[in-house]
Design an enzyme around this catalytic site. Structure first.
Site, PDB file in Angstrom:
ATOM      1  N   ASP A 193       0.868  -1.163   0.000  1.00 22.22           N
ATOM      2  CA  ASP A 193       0.000   0.000   0.000  1.00 22.22           C
ATOM      3  C   ASP A 193       0.913   1.224   0.000  1.00 22.22           C
ATOM      4  OD1 ASP A 193      -2.354   1.650   0.539  1.00 22.22           O
ATOM      5  OD2 ASP A 193      -3.220  -0.169   1.398  1.00 22.22           O
TER       6      ASP A 193
ATOM      7  N   GLU B 137      -6.592   4.552  -5.429  1.00 22.16           N
ATOM      8  CA  GLU B 137      -7.822   4.842  -4.679  1.00 22.16           C
ATOM      9  C   GLU B 137      -8.249   6.251  -5.102  1.00 22.16           C
ATOM     10  OE1 GLU B 137      -9.658   4.885  -0.164  1.00 22.16           O
ATOM     11  OE2 GLU B 137      -7.771   5.881  -0.535  1.00 22.16           O
TER      12      GLU B 137
ATOM     13  N   ASP C 143     -12.477  -0.610   4.277  1.00 22.06           N
ATOM     14  CA  ASP C 143     -13.148   0.629   4.697  1.00 22.06           C
ATOM     15  C   ASP C 143     -14.669   0.514   4.620  1.00 22.06           C
ATOM     16  OD1 ASP C 143     -10.756   2.035   5.078  1.00 22.06           O
ATOM     17  OD2 ASP C 143     -10.680   2.690   2.988  1.00 22.06           O
TER      18      ASP C 143
HETATM   19  C1  GLC Z   1      -7.717   5.379   2.579  1.00 19.24           C
HETATM   20  C2  GLC Z   1      -7.646   4.058   3.309  1.00 19.24           C
HETATM   21  C3  GLC Z   1      -8.228   4.235   4.685  1.00 19.24           C
HETATM   22  C4  GLC Z   1      -7.392   5.277   5.397  1.00 19.24           C
HETATM   23  C5  GLC Z   1      -7.276   6.568   4.593  1.00 19.24           C
HETATM   24  C6  GLC Z   1      -6.175   7.447   5.118  1.00 19.24           C
HETATM   25  O1  GLC Z   1      -9.007   5.792   2.366  1.00 19.24           O
HETATM   26  O2  GLC Z   1      -8.291   3.055   2.573  1.00 19.24           O
HETATM   27  O3  GLC Z   1      -8.266   3.035   5.405  1.00 19.24           O
HETATM   28  O4  GLC Z   1      -7.974   5.561   6.636  1.00 19.24           O
HETATM   29  O5  GLC Z   1      -6.983   6.346   3.252  1.00 19.24           O
HETATM   30  O6  GLC Z   1      -4.913   6.904   4.797  1.00 19.24           O
END
Ligand code: GLC
Ligand code: CA
Length: 565
Positions: free
Chosen positions: A98, A256, A329
């Site tokens: 990630d 994302e 999430d």
């Molecule tokens: C993304 C992740 C989430 C996290 C956020 C901040 O949305 O999927 O789990 O809290 O970023 O890094």
């Protein structure tokens, strides 16, 4: 579309903390993942995305990184990580880490140095502003609630954090910071990673100069969307990022991305896009309300279908979106999209089939292949997730009673046990068997195991050829055997039908018909003439489809295939 190595792959998300604990401390770890690689190989998945396991205070479960070059001791060692990459490679599998570079942790050395000398080099790694009494630099509301500004310890300045206050935003406008990020990415790719899932990336570009926007709630703050709508020029950062790192390694990346601007999709996932793919969140954001989670509207099967179809239209032949039913999430998809009274193996298989046959890359979230469900809770005290706890408070502030707030944040209610919309739902330990703690740990798990583990677990499902697990396994095998599932053009059928979710996929002479009866009663369906006599690739109802006039059972799903002569 240029063919890429990842097109026919199936990805699987691992949330390390909850996957499998190898040493009894109640926390899942990398040796635990290694010991389950054969299980994942048997399922048929190729790409494993690990949610963060870098060194971190875990204020946001690892999405707050204090050292990008080391593994948190709770998850293992760097040697474990290298072994995981090597063991995966032996099985023709790829590891994605990630990439969390919108922000780091306030315990990162850069931030500590910025506190010591805010006007020095590291001060420019962050967004710092002079503190003014009674006035914030801007009125943006953090994603996790409250203002995005907090005092920079030991100084007369404040720093920006669009997420938690322990997640200070990194200043991408600073070329020195960008160099640090590229160096780290390449260091990981040199270790043999397959690529990255890229966290919260849209937030790296701020509209400059930073300013306030009209308030949208009584707290006087505004949603982050106000600023993001105005922020232009992220493409400069993202193309540089791609060219300096991923592209050199032919790495797979999935972004994302929540809100690219209309027309930008080719820049993001086209042939020379910033990323290989990005997630399709259309269903998960459906019903969203600016007021907060408590005000969100539930999604119906018809809405669900419209969301999927809209994304398929949008992506067309531009590139591949990554299709998800759930992630770390979100609530469990089977609990969110299927009413409680209808939740069973058949309806879970329907949800799997209709997603898997869409164009795009399927991502399975750990436990989804077992049909894992939301976690029932009876009080807010049982919730760990910082985001859900904040949204509960937002509901109370809006005037709801405690009971009403719990109900409003739940998608379906079976009082006194409710499944609350919390990120915990997907974060409960993977249910491996029916022994205590679902076989996840010999110790005390960091978060409660879902009590339904005696019925829903990997041991029982791998032994039962009719299980949800075996259905997923078959769907994955089909994707590898039929290029039409990967590359076929998508076309919707019966678009106005509220109950039937039907579409075709076409690749030259190959044709696929996907029929899903997404409702709780019998329906009638006539197989189109060109599919008469076609082979059935998969059905959640072990029946044959020789007749063309069919009465479908509730939640029946099947896929027909034929080759045009
Ligand atoms: C993304 C992740 C989430 C996290 C956020 C901040 O949305 O999927 O789990 O809290 O970023 O890094
Ligand atoms: Ca452990």
């Amino acid at each position: 579309m240029i063919k890429k190595w990842w097109h026919d792959k199936v990805a699987y998300q691992i949330y390390p903390k909850s996957f499998y604990d190898s040493n009894g401390d109640g926390i899942g770890d990398i040796p635990g993942i290694i010991s389950k690689l054969d299980y994942l190989k048997e399922l048929g998945v190729d790409i494993l995305w690990l949610s963060p396991c870098y060194r971190s205070p875990l204020a946001d479960q690892g999405y707050d990184i204090s050292d990008y070059y080391s593994i948190d001791p709770r998850f293992g060692t760097m040697a474990d990580m290298e072994r995981l990459i090597a063991e995966a490679k032996k099985r023709d599998m790829y590891i994605l880490m990630d990439l969390v570079v919108n922000h780091c942790s306030d315990e990162h050395e850069w931030f500590r140095k910025a506190c010591e000398d805010p006007d020095g080099k590291y001060g420019h790694y962050f967004y710092l502003r002079d503190k003014k009494e009674g006035e914030l630099p801007t009125n943006w509301r953090s994603y996790f609630g409250g203002p995005v500004w907090d005092d920079l310890p030991g100084t007369d300045k404040q720093y920006l954090h669009v997420f938690h206050k322990k997640q200070p935003d990194l200043n991408w406008e600073n070329p020195e910071l960008r160099e640090e990020v590229y160096k780290n990415i390449n260091w990981w790719l040199d270790k043999g990673l397959g690529g990255f899932r890229i966290d919260a990336i849209i937030n790296i570009k701020k509209a400059l100069p930073l300013r306030s926007y009209p308030a949208d709630r009584d707290d006087g703050l505004c949603s982050m969307q106000a600023m993001l709508k105005e922020a232009a020029g992220i493409g400069t950062f993202l193309s540089e990022l791609r060219d300096r790192t991923f592209k050199r390694y032919d790495a797979f990346t999935v972004g994302e991305v929540f809100n690219e601007k209309p027309g930008e999709l080719p820049d993001f996932i086209g042939d020379n896009g910033y990323f290989s793919s990005m997630f399709d969140f259309n269903e998960t954001i459906f019903g969203h309300s600016e007021k907060g989670w408590y005000d969100a509207s539930p999604i119906t099967p018809e809405d669900y279908k419209n969301c999927c179809f809209a994304s398929q239209e949008k992506a067309g032949n531009i590139g591949f979106l990554s299709n998800i039913i759930e992630n770390h999430d979100e609530p469990r998809g089977v609990s969110r999209y299927i009413p409680e009274s209808d939740r069973c193996d058949k309806s879970k298989k329907l949800l799997a089939a209709l997603n898997f046959m869409l164009r795009g890359l399927p991502f399975i979230y750990q436990g989804q292949e077992l049909g894992m469900e939301n976690l029932p809770i009876s009080s807010i005290d049982e919730v760990d997730d910082i985001s859900a706890r904040d949204e509960y408070r937002v509901a109370l502030d809006a005037g709801l009673s405690e009971e009403a707030a719990l109900k409003a944040l739940s998608h379906e209610v079976f009082w006194p046990c409710i499944t609350f919309k919390s990120r915990d739902n997907a974060r409960t330990p993977v249910q491996w068997d029916d022994s205590p703690q679902a076989g996840f740990t010999t110790g005390t798990p960091w978060i409660a195991v879902n009590p339904n583990y005696r019925e829903i677990n990997a041991k029982a499902e791998t032994a039962d050829p009719d299980s949800v697990f075996h259905y997923y396994k078959k769907l994955i095998a089909l994707r590898k055997a039929y290029p039409v599932i990967v590359y076929g053009r998508y076309e919707p059928l019966l678009e106005d039908n509220e109950e039937l979710f039907v579409y075709t996929r076409t690749l030259e002479k190959e044709k696929l018909l996907v029929v899903c009866s997404f409702c709780d009663h019998e329906t009638h369906f006539a197989i189109p003439a060109e599919f008469a006599g076609a082979a059935c690739l998969i059905s959640n109802r072990n029946r044959t489809y020789t007749d063309t006039e069919l009465t479908l059972e509730p939640y029946e799903a099947f896929v027909l295939y034929h080759q045009v002569k």
